[in-house]
Design a protein around this motif. Structure first.
Motif, PDB file in Angstrom:
ATOM      1  N   PRO A   1     -36.425  15.230   0.453  1.00  0.00           N
ATOM      2  CA  PRO A   1     -35.066  15.747   0.682  1.00  0.00           C
ATOM      3  C   PRO A   1     -34.904  17.210   0.292  1.00  0.00           C
TER       4      PRO A   1
ATOM      5  N   LEU B   1     -33.762  19.409   3.475  1.00  0.00           N
ATOM      6  CA  LEU B   1     -32.348  19.792   3.491  1.00  0.00           C
ATOM      7  C   LEU B   1     -32.186  21.284   3.227  1.00  0.00           C
TER       8      LEU B   1
ATOM      9  N   VAL C   1     -36.634   7.895   4.113  1.00  0.00           N
ATOM     10  CA  VAL C   1     -36.204   9.151   3.482  1.00  0.00           C
ATOM     11  C   VAL C   1     -36.360  10.316   4.452  1.00  0.00           C
TER      12      VAL C   1
ATOM     13  N   SER D   1     -33.198  12.425   5.905  1.00  0.00           N
ATOM     14  CA  SER D   1     -33.176  13.854   5.585  1.00  0.00           C
ATOM     15  C   SER D   1     -33.024  14.683   6.858  1.00  0.00           C
TER      16      SER D   1
ATOM     17  N   ARG E   1     -29.879  17.040   7.752  1.00  0.00           N
ATOM     18  CA  ARG E   1     -30.159  18.452   8.037  1.00  0.00           C
ATOM     19  C   ARG E   1     -29.480  18.882   9.342  1.00  0.00           C
TER      20      ARG E   1
ATOM     21  N   SER F   1     -26.686   6.329   8.519  1.00  0.00           N
ATOM     22  CA  SER F   1     -27.805   6.248   7.581  1.00  0.00           C
ATOM     23  C   SER F   1     -28.089   4.802   7.190  1.00  0.00           C
TER      24      SER F   1
ATOM     25  N   GLN G   1     -28.432  14.591  -0.995  1.00  0.00           N
ATOM     26  CA  GLN G   1     -29.547  13.924  -1.674  1.00  0.00           C
ATOM     27  C   GLN G   1     -29.098  12.600  -2.286  1.00  0.00           C
TER      28      GLN G   1
ATOM     29  N   ILE H   1     -28.974  10.141   0.556  1.00  0.00           N
ATOM     30  CA  ILE H   1     -30.311   9.726   1.010  1.00  0.00           C
ATOM     31  C   ILE H   1     -30.912   8.697   0.067  1.00  0.00           C
ATOM     32  N   TRP H   2     -30.930   8.995  -1.226  1.00  0.00           N
ATOM     33  CA  TRP H   2     -31.590   8.090  -2.172  1.00  0.00           C
ATOM     34  C   TRP H   2     -30.802   6.800  -2.380  1.00  0.00           C
TER      35      TRP H   2
END
Length: 278
Positions: free
Chosen positions: A22, A26, A80, A84, A88, A140, A230, A233-234
């Motif tokens: 990430p 990103l 991931v 990402s 982006r 996502s 971030q 994402i996580w």
């Protein structure tokens, strides 16, 4: 020894790359966040290297039973990476990020039906969030959930069709299940089957339970917003990966239990066969 060390180093580098993805993909990531990512990546790479370079197992399960860990890592890495790239594209759109966003939107809308895990993830967001963030979370979550389903299906095929892990030869329970003590707690087969059922049940329920718990706890603590890319994402990757990993672990332990039971059955059958002479 050189081959083992090289393989351990390669695995450590891949794990470090996963942690840094990430921050690398990103745009506009803060310097403090990048430094933390680098520190975590170095720590994860070191722990992975030590684990795979050791002759004796410590905590990594199914270390010598590929492709169990490789499949789990690949699913997390792809999740991931794709998330990402999609995030982006929100600030620096390209043809690739636009295509990924379109595919993720279609998948997210398709699986966002009442009582689905994706719908629960969307509902756990505070009411004050923007529609753009809701759409990003839906996209996502749908994409991550689909990747986890594909990984579980692939592993199920390996277990049921390709006879994993017996197709690789002798399976060492001590090396591949270092945290499992076969001398404690009764019959080994019963314990493995029980742990397998628990893991599969929890893996199935966690995608539903986690959003409900977060929503219920929002009255006591600050609700999760996922405004930071971030964090988004996580959080979504963990929400999809951990239940899938538990289900795969349950399938693997159930397969090991079946192998031990089959070995016992054949041993008892050979013992009951009368000795014949010419």
């Amino acid at each position: 020894m050189i081959g083992r060390m090289t393989g351990a180093a390669a695995r450590g580098l891949f794990v470090a790359l996963l942690v840094l993805l990430p921050a690398l993909v990103l745009p506009g990531v803060a310097a403090d966040s990048t430094q933390i990512s680098v520190l975590v990546a170095l720590l994860a790479a070191f722990l992975t290297f030590v684990e795979y370079n050791s002759n004796f197992p410590s905590i990594m399960e199914f270390r010598d039973a590929p492709p169990f860990n490789r499949l789990r890592f690949a699913s997390l890495f792809v999740t991931v990476l794709l998330l990402s790239m999609i995030l982006r594209g929100a600030t620096e759109p390209t043809l690739l990020t636009g295509a990924l966003t379109s595919v993720g939107t279609i998948i997210g809308n398709a699986v966002d039906f009442p009582y689905s895990p994706v719908r629960l993830v969307v509902l756990m967001l505070p009411e004050s969030v923007s529609p753009e963030l809701v759409a990003s979370v839906r996209t996502s979550a749908g994409l991550a959930y689909l990747i986890s389903l594909v990984a579980m299906t692939a592993f199920l095929i390996l277990v049921r069709v390709m006879n994993w892990p017996a197709r690789k030869g002798i399976f060492n329970v001590w090396v591949n299940l270092p945290l499992f003590d076969p001398t404690v707690g009764g019959d080994v087969v019963y314990r493995l089957q029980r742990d397998a059922r628990v893991n599969i049940a929890l893996g199935f329920l966690l995608p539903f339970i986690i959003p409900a718990l977060v929503k219920a706890a929002s009255d006591l603590i600050d609700p999760i917003t996922l405004q930071n890319p971030q964090t988004l994402i996580w959080t979504i990757s963990a929400w999809a990966f951990l239940p899938a990993s538990m289900i795969m672990r349950g399938l693997a332990m159930g397969k090991v239990a079946d192998m031990i039971e089959d070995k016992r059955r054949r041993t008892y059958a050979d013992a009951d066969t009368p000795f014949q002479t010419a």
